[in-house]
Write a protein that holds these residues in place. Structure first.
Motif, PDB file in Angstrom:
ATOM      1  N   ILE A  73       5.583   6.438  -1.029  1.00  0.00           N
ATOM      2  CA  ILE A  73       4.564   5.386  -1.114  1.00  0.00           C
ATOM      3  C   ILE A  73       3.662   5.453   0.111  1.00  0.00           C
ATOM      4  O   ILE A  73       2.433   5.343   0.014  1.00  0.00           O
ATOM      5  CB  ILE A  73       5.232   4.002  -1.234  1.00  0.00           C
ATOM      6  CG1 ILE A  73       6.020   3.894  -2.539  1.00  0.00           C
ATOM      7  CG2 ILE A  73       4.180   2.887  -1.165  1.00  0.00           C
ATOM      8  CD1 ILE A  73       6.877   2.640  -2.642  1.00  0.00           C
ATOM      9  N   GLY A  74       4.264   5.675   1.282  1.00  0.00           N
ATOM     10  CA  GLY A  74       3.482   5.813   2.502  1.00  0.00           C
ATOM     11  C   GLY A  74       2.565   7.015   2.472  1.00  0.00           C
ATOM     12  O   GLY A  74       1.440   6.961   2.982  1.00  0.00           O
ATOM     13  N   ALA A  75       3.019   8.123   1.870  1.00  0.00           N
ATOM     14  CA  ALA A  75       2.190   9.322   1.771  1.00  0.00           C
ATOM     15  C   ALA A  75       0.954   9.050   0.919  1.00  0.00           C
ATOM     16  O   ALA A  75      -0.163   9.463   1.260  1.00  0.00           O
ATOM     17  CB  ALA A  75       3.003  10.471   1.180  1.00  0.00           C
ATOM     18  N   VAL A  76       1.149   8.371  -0.200  1.00  0.00           N
ATOM     19  CA  VAL A  76       0.024   8.060  -1.082  1.00  0.00           C
ATOM     20  C   VAL A  76      -0.963   7.129  -0.378  1.00  0.00           C
ATOM     21  O   VAL A  76      -2.187   7.310  -0.466  1.00  0.00           O
ATOM     22  CB  VAL A  76       0.522   7.442  -2.404  1.00  0.00           C
ATOM     23  CG1 VAL A  76      -0.651   7.012  -3.287  1.00  0.00           C
ATOM     24  CG2 VAL A  76       1.410   8.430  -3.148  1.00  0.00           C
ATOM     25  N   ASP A  81      -6.218   6.793   2.926  1.00  0.00           N
ATOM     26  CA  ASP A  81      -6.720   6.128   4.143  1.00  0.00           C
ATOM     27  C   ASP A  81      -6.660   4.608   4.018  1.00  0.00           C
ATOM     28  O   ASP A  81      -7.560   3.900   4.477  1.00  0.00           O
ATOM     29  CB  ASP A  81      -8.145   6.584   4.465  1.00  0.00           C
ATOM     30  CG  ASP A  81      -8.194   8.010   4.957  1.00  0.00           C
ATOM     31  OD1 ASP A  81      -7.279   8.402   5.704  1.00  0.00           O
ATOM     32  OD2 ASP A  81      -9.129   8.741   4.594  1.00  0.00           O
ATOM     33  N   LEU A  82      -5.599   4.101   3.415  1.00  0.00           N
ATOM     34  CA  LEU A  82      -5.434   2.662   3.266  1.00  0.00           C
ATOM     35  C   LEU A  82      -4.826   2.068   4.528  1.00  0.00           C
ATOM     36  O   LEU A  82      -4.061   2.728   5.230  1.00  0.00           O
ATOM     37  CB  LEU A  82      -4.549   2.353   2.059  1.00  0.00           C
ATOM     38  CG  LEU A  82      -5.139   2.741   0.701  1.00  0.00           C
ATOM     39  CD1 LEU A  82      -4.138   2.468  -0.415  1.00  0.00           C
ATOM     40  CD2 LEU A  82      -6.442   1.984   0.442  1.00  0.00           C
ATOM     41  N   PRO A  83      -5.117   0.820   4.826  1.00  0.00           N
ATOM     42  CA  PRO A  83      -4.582   0.196   6.046  1.00  0.00           C
ATOM     43  C   PRO A  83      -3.099  -0.104   5.921  1.00  0.00           C
ATOM     44  O   PRO A  83      -2.530  -0.117   4.825  1.00  0.00           O
ATOM     45  CB  PRO A  83      -5.404  -1.097   6.169  1.00  0.00           C
ATOM     46  CG  PRO A  83      -5.801  -1.416   4.757  1.00  0.00           C
ATOM     47  CD  PRO A  83      -6.036  -0.090   4.090  1.00  0.00           C
ATOM     48  N   GLU A  84      -2.496  -0.376   7.055  1.00  0.00           N
ATOM     49  CA  GLU A  84      -1.062  -0.672   7.091  1.00  0.00           C
ATOM     50  C   GLU A  84      -0.708  -1.871   6.214  1.00  0.00           C
ATOM     51  O   GLU A  84       0.366  -1.919   5.610  1.00  0.00           O
ATOM     52  CB  GLU A  84      -0.637  -0.935   8.536  1.00  0.00           C
ATOM     53  CG  GLU A  84       0.853  -1.105   8.730  1.00  0.00           C
ATOM     54  CD  GLU A  84       1.214  -1.314  10.190  1.00  0.00           C
ATOM     55  OE1 GLU A  84       1.988  -2.261  10.467  1.00  0.00           O
ATOM     56  OE2 GLU A  84       0.720  -0.555  11.051  1.00  0.00           O
ATOM     57  N   ASP A 140      -4.446   1.532  -6.840  1.00  0.00           N
ATOM     58  CA  ASP A 140      -5.703   1.417  -7.596  1.00  0.00           C
ATOM     59  C   ASP A 140      -6.011  -0.030  -7.917  1.00  0.00           C
ATOM     60  O   ASP A 140      -7.178  -0.475  -7.837  1.00  0.00           O
ATOM     61  CB  ASP A 140      -5.617   2.226  -8.895  1.00  0.00           C
ATOM     62  CG  ASP A 140      -5.814   3.718  -8.688  1.00  0.00           C
ATOM     63  OD1 ASP A 140      -6.249   4.115  -7.588  1.00  0.00           O
ATOM     64  OD2 ASP A 140      -5.523   4.490  -9.626  1.00  0.00           O
ATOM     65  N   GLU A 141      -4.984  -0.780  -8.319  1.00  0.00           N
ATOM     66  CA  GLU A 141      -5.180  -2.188  -8.668  1.00  0.00           C
ATOM     67  C   GLU A 141      -5.314  -3.058  -7.422  1.00  0.00           C
ATOM     68  O   GLU A 141      -6.092  -4.011  -7.402  1.00  0.00           O
ATOM     69  CB  GLU A 141      -4.015  -2.681  -9.535  1.00  0.00           C
ATOM     70  CG  GLU A 141      -3.932  -1.999 -10.887  1.00  0.00           C
ATOM     71  CD  GLU A 141      -5.220  -2.156 -11.692  1.00  0.00           C
ATOM     72  OE1 GLU A 141      -5.732  -3.292 -11.787  1.00  0.00           O
ATOM     73  OE2 GLU A 141      -5.723  -1.125 -12.199  1.00  0.00           O
ATOM     74  N   LEU A 142      -4.569  -2.726  -6.378  1.00  0.00           N
ATOM     75  CA  LEU A 142      -4.608  -3.545  -5.172  1.00  0.00           C
ATOM     76  C   LEU A 142      -5.991  -3.546  -4.536  1.00  0.00           C
ATOM     77  O   LEU A 142      -6.498  -4.606  -4.128  1.00  0.00           O
ATOM     78  CB  LEU A 142      -3.567  -3.039  -4.167  1.00  0.00           C
ATOM     79  CG  LEU A 142      -3.478  -3.804  -2.843  1.00  0.00           C
ATOM     80  CD1 LEU A 142      -3.009  -5.239  -3.074  1.00  0.00           C
ATOM     81  CD2 LEU A 142      -2.544  -3.086  -1.874  1.00  0.00           C
ATOM     82  N   VAL A 143      -6.609  -2.384  -4.440  1.00  0.00           N
ATOM     83  CA  VAL A 143      -7.899  -2.311  -3.743  1.00  0.00           C
ATOM     84  C   VAL A 143      -9.032  -2.958  -4.533  1.00  0.00           C
ATOM     85  O   VAL A 143     -10.125  -3.172  -3.981  1.00  0.00           O
ATOM     86  CB  VAL A 143      -8.251  -0.843  -3.402  1.00  0.00           C
ATOM     87  CG1 VAL A 143      -7.219  -0.242  -2.467  1.00  0.00           C
ATOM     88  CG2 VAL A 143      -8.395   0.012  -4.664  1.00  0.00           C
ATOM     89  N   LYS A 144      -8.789  -3.288  -5.783  1.00  0.00           N
ATOM     90  CA  LYS A 144      -9.802  -4.011  -6.573  1.00  0.00           C
ATOM     91  C   LYS A 144      -9.869  -5.489  -6.215  1.00  0.00           C
ATOM     92  O   LYS A 144     -10.826  -6.184  -6.579  1.00  0.00           O
ATOM     93  CB  LYS A 144      -9.503  -3.867  -8.067  1.00  0.00           C
ATOM     94  CG  LYS A 144      -9.644  -2.461  -8.628  1.00  0.00           C
ATOM     95  CD  LYS A 144      -9.242  -2.430 -10.094  1.00  0.00           C
ATOM     96  CE  LYS A 144      -9.294  -1.014 -10.661  1.00  0.00           C
ATOM     97  NZ  LYS A 144      -8.843  -0.977 -12.081  1.00  0.00           N
ATOM     98  N   GLN A 267      -1.565   8.258  13.232  1.00  0.00           N
ATOM     99  CA  GLN A 267      -1.012   7.587  12.053  1.00  0.00           C
ATOM    100  C   GLN A 267      -0.638   8.571  10.965  1.00  0.00           C
ATOM    101  O   GLN A 267       0.465   8.520  10.408  1.00  0.00           O
ATOM    102  CB  GLN A 267      -2.038   6.581  11.522  1.00  0.00           C
ATOM    103  CG  GLN A 267      -1.645   5.911  10.207  1.00  0.00           C
ATOM    104  CD  GLN A 267      -2.686   4.912   9.758  1.00  0.00           C
ATOM    105  OE1 GLN A 267      -3.010   3.973  10.476  1.00  0.00           O
ATOM    106  NE2 GLN A 267      -3.241   5.121   8.568  1.00  0.00           N
ATOM    107  N   HIS A 268      -1.535   9.489  10.651  1.00  0.00           N
ATOM    108  CA  HIS A 268      -1.281  10.469   9.594  1.00  0.00           C
ATOM    109  C   HIS A 268      -0.115  11.386   9.971  1.00  0.00           C
ATOM    110  O   HIS A 268       0.737  11.701   9.140  1.00  0.00           O
ATOM    111  CB  HIS A 268      -2.541  11.289   9.351  1.00  0.00           C
ATOM    112  CG  HIS A 268      -2.388  12.366   8.325  1.00  0.00           C
ATOM    113  ND1 HIS A 268      -2.273  12.099   6.984  1.00  0.00           N
ATOM    114  CD2 HIS A 268      -2.326  13.715   8.442  1.00  0.00           C
ATOM    115  CE1 HIS A 268      -2.156  13.236   6.311  1.00  0.00           C
ATOM    116  NE2 HIS A 268      -2.176  14.225   7.174  1.00  0.00           N
ATOM    117  N   GLY A 269      -0.070  11.792  11.252  1.00  0.00           N
ATOM    118  CA  GLY A 269       0.987  12.689  11.698  1.00  0.00           C
ATOM    119  C   GLY A 269       2.364  12.067  11.584  1.00  0.00           C
ATOM    120  O   GLY A 269       3.320  12.714  11.143  1.00  0.00           O
TER     121      GLY A 269
END
Length: 324
Positions: A73-76, A81-84, A140-144, A267-269
């Motif tokens: 889930i964290g990888a996706v 580039d979603l926030p924490e 997809d639904e959350l960012v809407k 963060q990505h690393g």
């Protein structure tokens, strides 16, 4: 008066012959088994928990499959580039819906980490049981949702899930926040105890999984000019992710470079590095190193320890070495 006969008592603490002796022996063996189990649990982590996150005096334990699903889930989230906060909402939701297990059943036709329903348009059963797909659908639904990151967690999760028990998400917020902070590098501490040795790992399998779960973001960070895009639904990974001369280490740049919008270039690393630790058993990963810290399967009880940067590698590289 009749003379009383001496009672056939045995010294205190001894067992009677035959049947009672057998029962006493069985009880002693059961006690020893219990003691052995308690010692084993103390050494390996309580109640079969193989992975742990620690920050500010708080410790969260997870089974290895739970940790693997959480890091997917964290990888996706990282790939998008979603926030924490988005990751925290997703983790709390999955904790409530499935306890971070990719379950094949639930209420009516609910499936997977988020208990999504094919009949409600979330996808086919096969798609929903793919953690990469189901996490993507959730985000997809959350960012809407306008201003979702400023909403109470229960409100944001409920607008995605339409649950009959929306307040249930709240009880997982603290654990989800702790886990999200680890996966996104603010408190990088996810470590798993895994058995070392056994069959060798395959760097190509690691590259394929990295490309599939982290998507184009992994490829865009490569310096190689021949990096190509990858089908996120499972196409073969490109050969652009480099390996060392032994062919056992996959090296991926972890630090963000030249992007002023990145609040934390690591963060990505850290998402990559801790993903590799959580997936170490199935991918036969022996070592993961990033920014002067290293996790080793053979010493996994020690967690992340200090490491020197090896020749030919940047301080910002994530190095994933498989068993060989």
């Amino acid at each position: 008066m009749p003379v009383s006969q001496p009672s056939h008592q045995h010294p205190q603490g001894t067992c009677l012959p035959r049947g009672r002796r057998t029962r006493c022996t069985a009880a002693l063996l059961a006690l020893l088994t219990l003691v052995g189990y308690v010692v084993f649990v103390d050494w390996t982590g309580s109640h079969g928990l193989d992975c742990f996150v620690e920050a500010n005096g708080t410790r969260l334990g997870l089974q290895q499959p739970q940790a693997a699903n959480a890091t997917t889930i964290g990888a996706v989230a990282s790939a998008r580039d979603l926030p924490e906060r988005a990751l925290t909402i997703a983790l709390a939701t999955a904790m409530q819906e499935s306890k971070l297990h990719n379950i094949k059943g639930g209420d009516r036709d609910s499936l997977g980490l988020f208990q999504q329903r094919p009949s409600q348009g979330w996808g086919t059963a096969r798609q929903i049981l793919d953690p990469v797909y189901s996490a993507g659908e959730f985000f997809d639904e959350l960012v809407k949702i306008p201003g979702y990151s400023r909403l109470p967690l229960t409100a944001a999760a409920q607008q995605v899930q339409h649950s009959g028990f929306p307040q249930a998400y709240a009880k997982h917020e603290a654990d989800a926040s702790l886990l999200a902070a680890a996966l996104y590098g603010r408190e990088p501490s996810l470590s798993c105890r895994v058995p070392a040795g056994g069959s060798p790992g395959d760097p190509a399998a690691v590259r394929q999984r990295l490309a599939r779960e982290f998507g184009a973001q992994v490829l865009e960070r490569q310096d190689s000019a021949d990096a190509t895009s990858v089908d996120l639904q499972g196409a073969a990974a490109p050969a652009a992710l480099p390996t060392d001369t032994r062919g056992a280490t996959v090296t991926v740049p972890g630090d963000a470079v030249g992007d002023p919008t990145d609040e934390d270039p690591t963060q990505h690393g850290w998402a990559l590095a801790q993903w590799a630790v959580a997936h170490a058993p199935e991918l036969r990963i022996a070592e993961v190193a990033y920014r002067g810290r290293i996790w080793r399967a053979r010493e996994s009880g020690s967690g992340w320890v200090k490491d020197s940067v090896r020749a030919g590698h940047s301080y910002g590289d994530v190095r994933i070495t498989v068993e060989h």
